[in-house]
Design a protein around this motif. Structure first.
Motif, PDB file in Angstrom:
ATOM      1  N   GLY A  38      -5.222   3.202  -0.669  1.00 47.14           N
ATOM      2  CA  GLY A  38      -4.533   3.924   0.386  1.00 47.14           C
ATOM      3  C   GLY A  38      -4.601   5.424   0.188  1.00 47.14           C
ATOM      4  O   GLY A  38      -5.186   5.923  -0.785  1.00 47.14           O
ATOM      5  N   ILE A  39      -3.981   6.137   1.118  1.00 53.58           N
ATOM      6  CA  ILE A  39      -3.921   7.595   1.087  1.00 53.58           C
ATOM      7  C   ILE A  39      -2.556   8.018   0.566  1.00 53.58           C
ATOM      8  O   ILE A  39      -1.524   7.515   1.016  1.00 53.58           O
ATOM      9  CB  ILE A  39      -4.154   8.170   2.499  1.00 53.58           C
ATOM     10  CG1 ILE A  39      -5.557   7.795   2.986  1.00 53.58           C
ATOM     11  CG2 ILE A  39      -3.960   9.681   2.522  1.00 53.58           C
ATOM     12  CD1 ILE A  39      -5.808   8.145   4.440  1.00 53.58           C
ATOM     13  N   LEU A  40      -2.543   8.941  -0.402  1.00 50.09           N
ATOM     14  CA  LEU A  40      -1.288   9.405  -0.990  1.00 50.09           C
ATOM     15  C   LEU A  40      -1.335  10.921  -1.115  1.00 50.09           C
ATOM     16  O   LEU A  40      -1.991  11.455  -1.996  1.00 50.09           O
ATOM     17  CB  LEU A  40      -1.050   8.760  -2.361  1.00 50.09           C
ATOM     18  CG  LEU A  40       0.276   9.092  -3.036  1.00 50.09           C
ATOM     19  CD1 LEU A  40       1.458   8.628  -2.190  1.00 50.09           C
ATOM     20  CD2 LEU A  40       0.359   8.438  -4.427  1.00 50.09           C
ATOM     21  N   LYS A  86       5.910   5.665  -2.905  1.00 49.44           N
ATOM     22  CA  LYS A  86       6.590   5.139  -1.714  1.00 49.44           C
ATOM     23  C   LYS A  86       6.022   5.759  -0.435  1.00 49.44           C
ATOM     24  O   LYS A  86       6.228   5.225   0.663  1.00 49.44           O
ATOM     25  CB  LYS A  86       8.093   5.378  -1.797  1.00 49.44           C
ATOM     26  CG  LYS A  86       8.535   6.823  -1.647  1.00 49.44           C
ATOM     27  CD  LYS A  86      10.044   6.954  -1.708  1.00 49.44           C
ATOM     28  CE  LYS A  86      10.488   8.414  -1.602  1.00 49.44           C
ATOM     29  NZ  LYS A  86      10.074   9.033  -0.334  1.00 49.44           N
ATOM     30  N   ASP A  87       5.308   6.880  -0.561  1.00 47.45           N
ATOM     31  CA  ASP A  87       4.713   7.547   0.592  1.00 47.45           C
ATOM     32  C   ASP A  87       3.270   7.108   0.840  1.00 47.45           C
ATOM     33  O   ASP A  87       2.588   7.677   1.696  1.00 47.45           O
ATOM     34  CB  ASP A  87       4.754   9.067   0.392  1.00 47.45           C
ATOM     35  CG  ASP A  87       6.172   9.602   0.243  1.00 47.45           C
ATOM     36  OD1 ASP A  87       7.062   9.112   0.959  1.00 47.45           O
ATOM     37  OD2 ASP A  87       6.384  10.503  -0.588  1.00 47.45           O
ATOM     38  N   LEU A  88       2.802   6.117   0.092  1.00 46.49           N
ATOM     39  CA  LEU A  88       1.425   5.649   0.226  1.00 46.49           C
ATOM     40  C   LEU A  88       1.170   5.057   1.615  1.00 46.49           C
ATOM     41  O   LEU A  88       1.990   4.305   2.139  1.00 46.49           O
ATOM     42  CB  LEU A  88       1.125   4.595  -0.837  1.00 46.49           C
ATOM     43  CG  LEU A  88      -0.293   4.017  -0.842  1.00 46.49           C
ATOM     44  CD1 LEU A  88      -1.246   4.961  -1.530  1.00 46.49           C
ATOM     45  CD2 LEU A  88      -0.323   2.665  -1.525  1.00 46.49           C
ATOM     46  N   LYS A  89       0.022   5.415   2.198  1.00 52.55           N
ATOM     47  CA  LYS A  89      -0.404   4.828   3.472  1.00 52.55           C
ATOM     48  C   LYS A  89      -1.530   3.843   3.170  1.00 52.55           C
ATOM     49  O   LYS A  89      -2.661   4.250   2.898  1.00 52.55           O
ATOM     50  CB  LYS A  89      -0.900   5.922   4.421  1.00 52.55           C
ATOM     51  CG  LYS A  89       0.175   6.932   4.794  1.00 52.55           C
ATOM     52  CD  LYS A  89      -0.409   8.045   5.656  1.00 52.55           C
ATOM     53  CE  LYS A  89       0.652   9.091   5.989  1.00 52.55           C
ATOM     54  NZ  LYS A  89       0.081  10.234   6.772  1.00 52.55           N
ATOM     55  N   PRO A  90      -1.230   2.540   3.187  1.00 52.96           N
ATOM     56  CA  PRO A  90      -2.258   1.546   2.845  1.00 52.96           C
ATOM     57  C   PRO A  90      -3.432   1.579   3.828  1.00 52.96           C
ATOM     58  O   PRO A  90      -3.269   1.931   4.997  1.00 52.96           O
ATOM     59  CB  PRO A  90      -1.509   0.215   2.931  1.00 52.96           C
ATOM     60  CG  PRO A  90      -0.055   0.563   2.870  1.00 52.96           C
ATOM     61  CD  PRO A  90       0.062   1.908   3.517  1.00 52.96           C
ATOM     62  N   LEU A  91      -4.599   1.184   3.339  1.00 53.54           N
ATOM     63  CA  LEU A  91      -5.796   1.101   4.170  1.00 53.54           C
ATOM     64  C   LEU A  91      -6.208  -0.357   4.362  1.00 53.54           C
ATOM     65  O   LEU A  91      -5.861  -1.237   3.557  1.00 53.54           O
ATOM     66  CB  LEU A  91      -6.946   1.884   3.537  1.00 53.54           C
ATOM     67  CG  LEU A  91      -6.776   3.402   3.427  1.00 53.54           C
ATOM     68  CD1 LEU A  91      -8.012   4.011   2.783  1.00 53.54           C
ATOM     69  CD2 LEU A  91      -6.521   4.039   4.792  1.00 53.54           C
TER      70      LEU A  91
END
Length: 257
Positions: free
Chosen positions: A154-156, A162-167
């Motif tokens: 993901g994008i961090l 906790k702010d990770l945007k999964p891909l």
């Protein structure tokens, strides 16, 4: 032309394994200070001199461009932490292997069905990737990782997981804390606590690519409490000490309420 080699000294006997040379690559060496054999005892390695292990593929300085192909991505690896949060200096053997870095180059994408699909991350993006994914490359004096887009979790953009945007089909879950006591009220030690396999979904990816190149929406959403396979995914610890896991949606077995 360069060659990789390994030299070992054992009981005054020296041996060298010589590997074929590759254009544009510098030597990759493994040096062991000393090896001794004793009758009736295990193999021992002396520690009087340093042990040097250099596993990354090194690109010669004459090459100034590295262009990934297909859906591959070149990530500049973030430096390992040299101190603990309390300021204690860590020896090199105790420093945790980084799992994140900055995207510095991307491939042209891939074709799914009849549709051309671009790589979903852009240069300059801070990403987190799976442990042991890709190939380490020393390029322009820095350590990089050449991996497939699907190996990116993901994008961090912050320092907190906790702010990770999964891909793709990945899901970020906050793990339910382990029980501190048994049903009978007995206090559990840390070693006897069973690893939880339930948690709350924090964020989900856009879904996997179908055969037609379109995204398929995941069946779980933020806020769901789920039961997932043990030992799946990648574990992380948040800045507040909470534990998180990032795994594929296929590793989630059920939604519970």
């Amino acid at each position: 032309m360069a060659a990789a080699y390994m030299t070992t000294t054992a009981a005054a006997t020296s041996s060298r394994v010589f590997l074929p040379p590759f254009e544009g690559l510098r030597p990759t060496t493994i040096k062991v200070s000393s090896v001794s054999f004793r009758r009736g005892r295990a193999l021992t390695i002396g520690s009087t001199r340093r042990l040097l292990v250099k596993a990354a593929t090194s690109v010669a300085p004459k090459y100034t461009t590295l262009k990934p192909l297909g859906d591959r991505v070149l990530v500049k690896i973030s430096a390992a932490e040299e101190k603990t949060s309390g300021g204690i200096l860590l020896p090199s053997t105790a420093q945790s292997k980084p799992q994140g870095g900055e995207v510095v180059a991307v491939g042209e994408g891939r074709t799914v069905g009849q549709q051309k699909v671009d790589v979903s991350v852009k240069t300059g993006t801070q990403v987190v990737y799976s442990k042991y994914a890709g190939t380490e490359v020393e390029f322009n004096g820095s350590n990089h990782l050449l991996l497939k887009e699907d190996d990116i979790i993901g994008i961090l953009e912050t320092d907190d997981v906790k702010d990770l945007k999964p891909l793709n089909d990945r899901v970020l879950i906050k793990i339910t804390e382990a029980e501190e006591t048994t049903a009978g009220g007995l206090l559990l030690t840390q070693s006897s606590k069973e690893k939880p396999s339930t948690g709350t979904v924090i964020a989900v990816g856009p879904g996997p690519l179908g055969e037609d190149g379109s995204r398929k929406e995941l069946t779980v959403s933020a806020g769901n409490t789920v039961l997932y396979s043990k030992f799946a995914g990648n574990d992380f610890k948040g800045s507040d000490g909470s534990e998180y896991i990032v795994l594929r949606a296929s590793d989630i077995m059920a939604v519970i309420a």
